[in-house]
Design a protein around this motif. Sequence first.
Motif, mmCIF file in Angstrom:
data_model
loop_
_atom_site.group_PDB
_atom_site.id
_atom_site.type_symbol
_atom_site.label_atom_id
_atom_site.label_comp_id
_atom_site.label_asym_id
_atom_site.label_seq_id
_atom_site.Cartn_x
_atom_site.Cartn_y
_atom_site.Cartn_z
ATOM 1 N N GLN A 99 18.452 31.366 27.237
ATOM 2 C CA GLN A 99 19.541 32.340 27.318
ATOM 3 C C GLN A 99 19.524 33.068 28.647
ATOM 4 O OE1 GLN A 99 19.654 35.168 24.084
ATOM 5 N NE2 GLN A 99 21.820 35.608 24.408
ATOM 6 N N VAL A 100 18.323 33.279 29.210
ATOM 7 C CA VAL A 100 18.160 33.888 30.533
ATOM 8 C C VAL A 100 17.073 33.121 31.274
ATOM 9 C CG1 VAL A 100 17.428 35.941 31.819
ATOM 10 C CG2 VAL A 100 18.907 36.191 29.817
ATOM 11 N N SER A 101 17.369 32.701 32.494
ATOM 12 C CA SER A 101 16.391 31.976 33.302
ATOM 13 C C SER A 101 15.277 32.898 33.769
ATOM 14 C CB SER A 101 17.076 31.361 34.526
ATOM 15 O OG SER A 101 16.130 30.968 35.497
ATOM 16 N N ASN A 102 14.043 32.483 33.551
ATOM 17 C CA ASN A 102 12.909 33.305 33.993
ATOM 18 C C ASN A 102 12.734 33.264 35.500
ATOM 19 O OD1 ASN A 102 11.736 30.547 33.949
ATOM 20 N ND2 ASN A 102 9.818 31.620 34.375
ATOM 21 N N ALA A 103 13.242 32.231 36.170
ATOM 22 C CA ALA A 103 13.066 32.092 37.608
ATOM 23 C C ALA A 103 14.203 32.707 38.409
ATOM 24 C CB ALA A 103 12.928 30.613 37.983
ATOM 25 N N CYS A 117 6.431 28.584 36.413
ATOM 26 C CA CYS A 117 6.525 27.560 35.355
ATOM 27 C C CYS A 117 7.961 27.063 35.212
ATOM 28 C CB CYS A 117 6.000 28.085 34.029
ATOM 29 S SG CYS A 117 4.244 28.490 34.052
ATOM 30 N N ALA A 118 8.629 26.920 36.349
ATOM 31 C CA ALA A 118 10.019 26.448 36.360
ATOM 32 C C ALA A 118 10.252 25.646 37.641
ATOM 33 C CB ALA A 118 10.986 27.618 36.264
ATOM 34 N N GLN A 119 9.389 24.663 37.876
ATOM 35 C CA GLN A 119 9.455 23.901 39.124
ATOM 36 C C GLN A 119 10.784 23.176 39.334
ATOM 37 O OE1 GLN A 119 5.564 22.018 38.301
ATOM 38 N NE2 GLN A 119 5.023 22.562 40.411
ATOM 39 N N LEU A 177 13.489 25.526 40.879
ATOM 40 C CA LEU A 177 13.201 25.935 42.256
ATOM 41 C C LEU A 177 13.406 24.770 43.215
ATOM 42 C CD1 LEU A 177 10.126 28.336 42.001
ATOM 43 C CD2 LEU A 177 12.568 28.863 41.986
ATOM 44 N N ARG A 178 13.025 23.573 42.798
ATOM 45 C CA ARG A 178 13.228 22.403 43.656
ATOM 46 C C ARG A 178 14.713 22.083 43.821
ATOM 47 N NH1 ARG A 178 8.028 19.219 41.047
ATOM 48 N NH2 ARG A 178 6.469 20.252 42.377
ATOM 49 N N ARG A 179 15.512 22.472 42.849
ATOM 50 C CA ARG A 179 16.965 22.346 42.998
ATOM 51 C C ARG A 179 17.441 23.118 44.227
ATOM 52 N NH1 ARG A 179 21.383 23.398 44.254
ATOM 53 N NH2 ARG A 179 23.332 23.412 43.062
ATOM 54 N N PHE A 180 16.734 24.192 44.584
ATOM 55 C CA PHE A 180 17.071 25.007 45.750
ATOM 56 C C PHE A 180 16.170 24.699 46.949
ATOM 57 C CE2 PHE A 180 18.821 27.319 42.183
ATOM 58 C CZ PHE A 180 20.069 27.681 42.663
ATOM 59 N N GLY A 181 15.425 23.599 46.875
ATOM 60 C CA GLY A 181 14.597 23.180 47.984
ATOM 61 C C GLY A 181 13.339 24.000 48.165
ATOM 62 N N LEU A 182 12.836 24.591 47.091
ATOM 63 C CA LEU A 182 11.683 25.484 47.164
ATOM 64 C C LEU A 182 10.588 25.043 46.210
ATOM 65 C CD1 LEU A 182 13.673 28.853 47.065
ATOM 66 C CD2 LEU A 182 12.610 27.837 49.097
ATOM 67 N N GLU A 183 9.367 25.430 46.551
ATOM 68 C CA GLU A 183 8.253 25.239 45.627
ATOM 69 C C GLU A 183 7.835 26.546 44.968
ATOM 70 O OE1 GLU A 183 6.689 22.490 44.515
ATOM 71 O OE2 GLU A 183 8.210 21.326 45.578
#
Length: 563
Positions: free
Chosen positions: A329-333, A521-523, A526-532
């Motif tokens: 319901q809400v993204s933790n990242a 815990c949401a890799q 984050l990788r969708r945005f080019g980040l680790e």
Amino acid sequence: MNTNINNTALPDEAALEKLANELFRQADTGNGIPGQEVVAQQAIPPSVAGSGQSPAGILHGNNINIDNPQTGFPDKNLQDINSSSIAGDSLFSPALRLKEYLPYEADPAHLFNLQAILSLIPVDNGMGLQLPGTVDHALEDVPAYYFLESKPALVSSWGFDAYAVKKDFPILSEHVNGKPLVWLDNAATTQKPQQVIDRISHYYQHENSNIHRAAHELAARATDAYEDARKKVQTFINAGSPNEIVFVRGTTEGINLVAKSWGEQYLQPGDEIIITHLEHHANIVPWQQLADKKGLKLRVVPVDDDGQVLLDEYAKLLNSKTKLVAFTQVSNALGTITPAHTIIELAHQAGAKVLLDGAQSVSHMRTDVRSLNADWFVFSGHKVFGPTGIGVLYGKEDLLNQTAPWQGGGNMIKDVTFEHTEYHNAPTRFEAGTGNIADAVGLGAAIDYVNKLGIDNIALYEHYLLEYATRLLRQVPGLQLIGTAKEKASVLSFTLQGYSNDQVGQALNKEGIAVRTGHHCAQPILRRFGLESTVRPSLAFYNTCADVDLLVATLLQLRAAKR
């Protein structure tokens, strides 16, 4: 003039240093004793962004459209109290003092008054931007914010004193590196009010026993306390019956329970499970494991560059093979609030069941599982100011009773022979062995505390605090906010040019500021945005604008060190 990644005009280095010093001063004085006279002489820079979009990364200006708070409009440097234009690009106009805009607690009473804030926000009446001044906002005029199911009662006279609330949390009086603790890691875990700490202590001092089976007094006390907590959860999330509330260790165990019980029982090779790109690992890995074991297909709903679920793409994924949709319901990242009602309705139209992860939503907005109509809803107690090691799986009662248990043992059985075992109905069939009784009772006390404050009051306060924080963070050169959805909860992930995320986290820690750094815990998202990894401050109702000021001032000093 400098330019940030959004090509927003930013102040020069001298002005940034001046802003940093002012924010440090505000953070210091804002943590003073109520009644202390504090006046903010500097203004929030007029180039701040994320106005009425709760707040989005789209650069609109400072202005919130009260009639439609999801939209914003250019600020034109705002207007003063007499509606006369503010000349030039002055970074610190006296007409725009910090304490005059959005919830700034440096007033003598440290009181966030919603009516006063609303009366100071410029609105467009078709004749240019005007300050409503002394307009009395009646209840029917208050916007129905996206995070509220209904308008709160008596909103025109409501106030929220974050400083008084903070005193209920003993750990918030701690010092770290000689500085007062500023807890901005609430998405990882929330702190506990004294009421919860005392309730757990009372349980061990006066009620400790195993439940349900013994005939003695302490067993009766413990059973009553445990089942009373179940009823509190039922009411808090508006479940239809306490039988729909299963106590588990947390969100992760709740998801695994569904995967390893219902999923194992009902899903067949070729069936499909849909998740979104936003998911926490806990809502990815169990379904991957189940898919590998049973020959299922896992499909992923993409998100746009703001981190919003693409509903058109989701609709394309739904088909007759879709048996389960599991999403947050809400993204933790990123803090993105997903359109849960729409996602659930479309899934049900396709004949699929739905599991909704409420770990990051339950403490920020009202939860109504009957209105949402998800088949399962999961959350963790420690995310809602309760103890660790306790959580909740809500499930529709008929569905729970049609699902085989995932663990066997005591308490969950009606009768056992060497040939056959007969199980209890829900919730007991899913609570094998001795449960976490004390922490279930503590979760009940946490819910009492949240109810005392009012979840709608909390949602409104955090909404404005998030607006305030986003506007100031956008003034930090080289800072990139990650996750700029129109509808967000209190998460502010970012990266800072010239520094690793760990370096930023360590620098903040030296000032007593606790934030999370890493992949959260949401890799995949984050990788969708080019980040680790990112730096992730996250807010709760005991945070104040002074906390935000200290955060931003420290980041500005870091940037100044790179010049």
